[in-house]
Design a protein around this motif. Structure first.
Motif, PDB file in Angstrom:
ATOM      1  N   ILE A  89       4.476  -2.376   7.932  1.00  0.00           N
ATOM      2  CA  ILE A  89       5.769  -2.679   8.952  1.00  0.00           C
ATOM      3  C   ILE A  89       6.425  -4.174   8.614  1.00  0.00           C
ATOM      4  O   ILE A  89       5.604  -5.053   8.005  1.00  0.00           O
ATOM      5  N   PRO A  90       7.745  -4.294   8.864  1.00  0.00           N
ATOM      6  CA  PRO A  90       8.742  -3.025   9.044  1.00  0.00           C
ATOM      7  C   PRO A  90       9.108  -2.562   7.805  1.00  0.00           C
ATOM      8  O   PRO A  90       9.104  -2.960   6.588  1.00  0.00           O
ATOM      9  N   HIS A  93       7.116  -0.675  14.496  1.00  0.00           N
ATOM     10  CA  HIS A  93       5.824  -0.408  15.202  1.00  0.00           C
ATOM     11  C   HIS A  93       5.123   0.960  14.433  1.00  0.00           C
ATOM     12  O   HIS A  93       5.564   2.032  14.302  1.00  0.00           O
ATOM     13  N   PRO A  94       3.923   0.741  13.680  1.00  0.00           N
ATOM     14  CA  PRO A  94       3.223   1.667  12.877  1.00  0.00           C
ATOM     15  C   PRO A  94       3.076   3.021  13.758  1.00  0.00           C
ATOM     16  O   PRO A  94       2.570   3.011  14.945  1.00  0.00           O
ATOM     17  N   THR A  95       3.494   4.280  13.305  1.00  0.00           N
ATOM     18  CA  THR A  95       3.364   5.633  13.989  1.00  0.00           C
ATOM     19  C   THR A  95       1.835   6.138  13.504  1.00  0.00           C
ATOM     20  O   THR A  95       1.472   7.171  14.220  1.00  0.00           O
ATOM     21  N   HIS A  96       1.320   5.522  12.625  1.00  0.00           N
ATOM     22  CA  HIS A  96      -0.109   5.879  12.239  1.00  0.00           C
ATOM     23  C   HIS A  96      -0.741   4.762  11.520  1.00  0.00           C
ATOM     24  O   HIS A  96       0.086   3.850  10.938  1.00  0.00           O
ATOM     25  N   PHE A  97      -1.973   4.620  11.817  1.00  0.00           N
ATOM     26  CA  PHE A  97      -2.863   3.417  11.270  1.00  0.00           C
ATOM     27  C   PHE A  97      -2.794   3.044   9.804  1.00  0.00           C
ATOM     28  O   PHE A  97      -2.566   1.928   9.399  1.00  0.00           O
ATOM     29  N   ALA A  98      -2.427   4.171   9.037  1.00  0.00           N
ATOM     30  CA  ALA A  98      -2.202   4.003   7.611  1.00  0.00           C
ATOM     31  C   ALA A  98      -0.903   3.091   7.162  1.00  0.00           C
ATOM     32  O   ALA A  98      -0.702   2.589   6.147  1.00  0.00           O
ATOM     33  N   MET A 150       0.920  -1.045   0.131  1.00  0.00           N
ATOM     34  CA  MET A 150       0.140   0.121  -0.100  1.00  0.00           C
ATOM     35  C   MET A 150       0.783   1.159   0.014  1.00  0.00           C
ATOM     36  O   MET A 150       1.833   1.296   0.670  1.00  0.00           O
ATOM     37  N   THR A 151       0.533   2.351  -0.985  1.00  0.00           N
ATOM     38  CA  THR A 151       1.478   3.437  -0.727  1.00  0.00           C
ATOM     39  C   THR A 151       0.524   4.561  -0.025  1.00  0.00           C
ATOM     40  O   THR A 151      -0.659   4.752  -0.510  1.00  0.00           O
ATOM     41  N   VAL A 152       1.179   5.220   0.915  1.00  0.00           N
ATOM     42  CA  VAL A 152       0.564   6.098   1.703  1.00  0.00           C
ATOM     43  C   VAL A 152       1.093   7.518   1.180  1.00  0.00           C
ATOM     44  O   VAL A 152       2.300   7.691   1.322  1.00  0.00           O
ATOM     45  N   VAL A 153       0.344   8.316   0.627  1.00  0.00           N
ATOM     46  CA  VAL A 153       0.727   9.666   0.436  1.00  0.00           C
ATOM     47  C   VAL A 153       0.224  10.795   1.389  1.00  0.00           C
ATOM     48  O   VAL A 153      -1.262  10.920   1.445  1.00  0.00           O
ATOM     49  N   PRO A 154       1.049  11.560   1.835  1.00  0.00           N
ATOM     50  CA  PRO A 154       0.429  12.534   2.904  1.00  0.00           C
ATOM     51  C   PRO A 154      -0.450  13.442   2.310  1.00  0.00           C
ATOM     52  O   PRO A 154      -0.119  13.752   1.119  1.00  0.00           O
ATOM     53  N   GLY A 155      -1.132  14.095   3.113  1.00  0.00           N
ATOM     54  CA  GLY A 155      -2.161  15.169   2.504  1.00  0.00           C
ATOM     55  C   GLY A 155      -1.353  16.020   1.325  1.00  0.00           C
ATOM     56  O   GLY A 155      -0.402  16.760   1.691  1.00  0.00           O
ATOM     57  N   MET A 156      -1.716  15.882   0.017  1.00  0.00           N
ATOM     58  CA  MET A 156      -1.169  16.749  -1.061  1.00  0.00           C
ATOM     59  C   MET A 156      -1.783  18.065  -1.012  1.00  0.00           C
ATOM     60  O   MET A 156      -2.971  18.027  -0.921  1.00  0.00           O
ATOM     61  N   THR A 157      -0.956  18.926  -1.278  1.00  0.00           N
ATOM     62  CA  THR A 157      -1.584  20.402  -1.267  1.00  0.00           C
ATOM     63  C   THR A 157      -1.079  21.225  -2.609  1.00  0.00           C
ATOM     64  O   THR A 157      -0.191  20.214  -3.297  1.00  0.00           O
ATOM     65  N   GLU A 158      -1.671  22.262  -2.751  1.00  0.00           N
ATOM     66  CA  GLU A 158      -1.155  22.881  -3.925  1.00  0.00           C
ATOM     67  C   GLU A 158       0.346  23.197  -4.014  1.00  0.00           C
ATOM     68  O   GLU A 158       1.135  22.866  -5.175  1.00  0.00           O
ATOM     69  N   LEU A 159       0.961  23.349  -2.888  1.00  0.00           N
ATOM     70  CA  LEU A 159       2.411  23.428  -2.503  1.00  0.00           C
ATOM     71  C   LEU A 159       3.244  22.461  -2.905  1.00  0.00           C
ATOM     72  O   LEU A 159       4.380  22.428  -3.470  1.00  0.00           O
ATOM     73  N   THR A 160       2.653  21.044  -2.577  1.00  0.00           N
ATOM     74  CA  THR A 160       3.550  20.040  -2.644  1.00  0.00           C
ATOM     75  C   THR A 160       2.994  18.954  -3.879  1.00  0.00           C
ATOM     76  O   THR A 160       3.809  17.957  -4.085  1.00  0.00           O
TER      77      THR A 160
END
Length: 105
Positions: free
Chosen positions: A79-80, A69-74, A1-11
């Motif tokens: 892991i690992p 240990h996951p730092t976020h459920f996503a 699974m690929t997790v992309v942090p919140g994409m914004t206009e800046l990123t």
């Protein structure tokens, strides 16, 4: 699974390049400063005329860790995984995931 942090206009340009297998970072068109992560103004001259430049993706790994240990459920299904602090050949530093080898390798 690929997790992309919140994409914004800046990123968005960073993530669009990543989707294409390229590494692009911000470049100030006024003074030439390369920087990461993306900012609304240049950290050197405070100019706002910013663009994007593809970089080599090579650099020096200064440190890394294996996350067990996951730092976020996503991230629970990933892991690992290994992350590293890297100084790019072009100068900027970034934190990145290590791929292409086992986390303990």
């Amino acid at each position: 699974m690929t997790v992309v942090p919140g994409m914004t206009e800046l990123t968005a340009p960073y993530w669009e390049a990543a989707r294409e297998g390229r590494l692009a970072i911000q470049e100030c068109r006024s003074c030439g400063q390369l920087s990461h992560p993306p900012l609304p103004a240049c950290p050197r001259c405070h100019g706002r005329d910013l663009g994007w430049r593809e970089v080599s993706g090579t650099g020096t790994v200064y440190t890394y860790t294996v996350v067990r240990h996951p730092t976020h459920f996503a991230f629970a299904d990933t892991i690992p995984y290994a992350i590293a602090l890297v100084e790019l050949a072009e100068g900027p530093w970034l934190i990145t995931g290590i791929t292409g080898c086992p986390p303990d390798g």
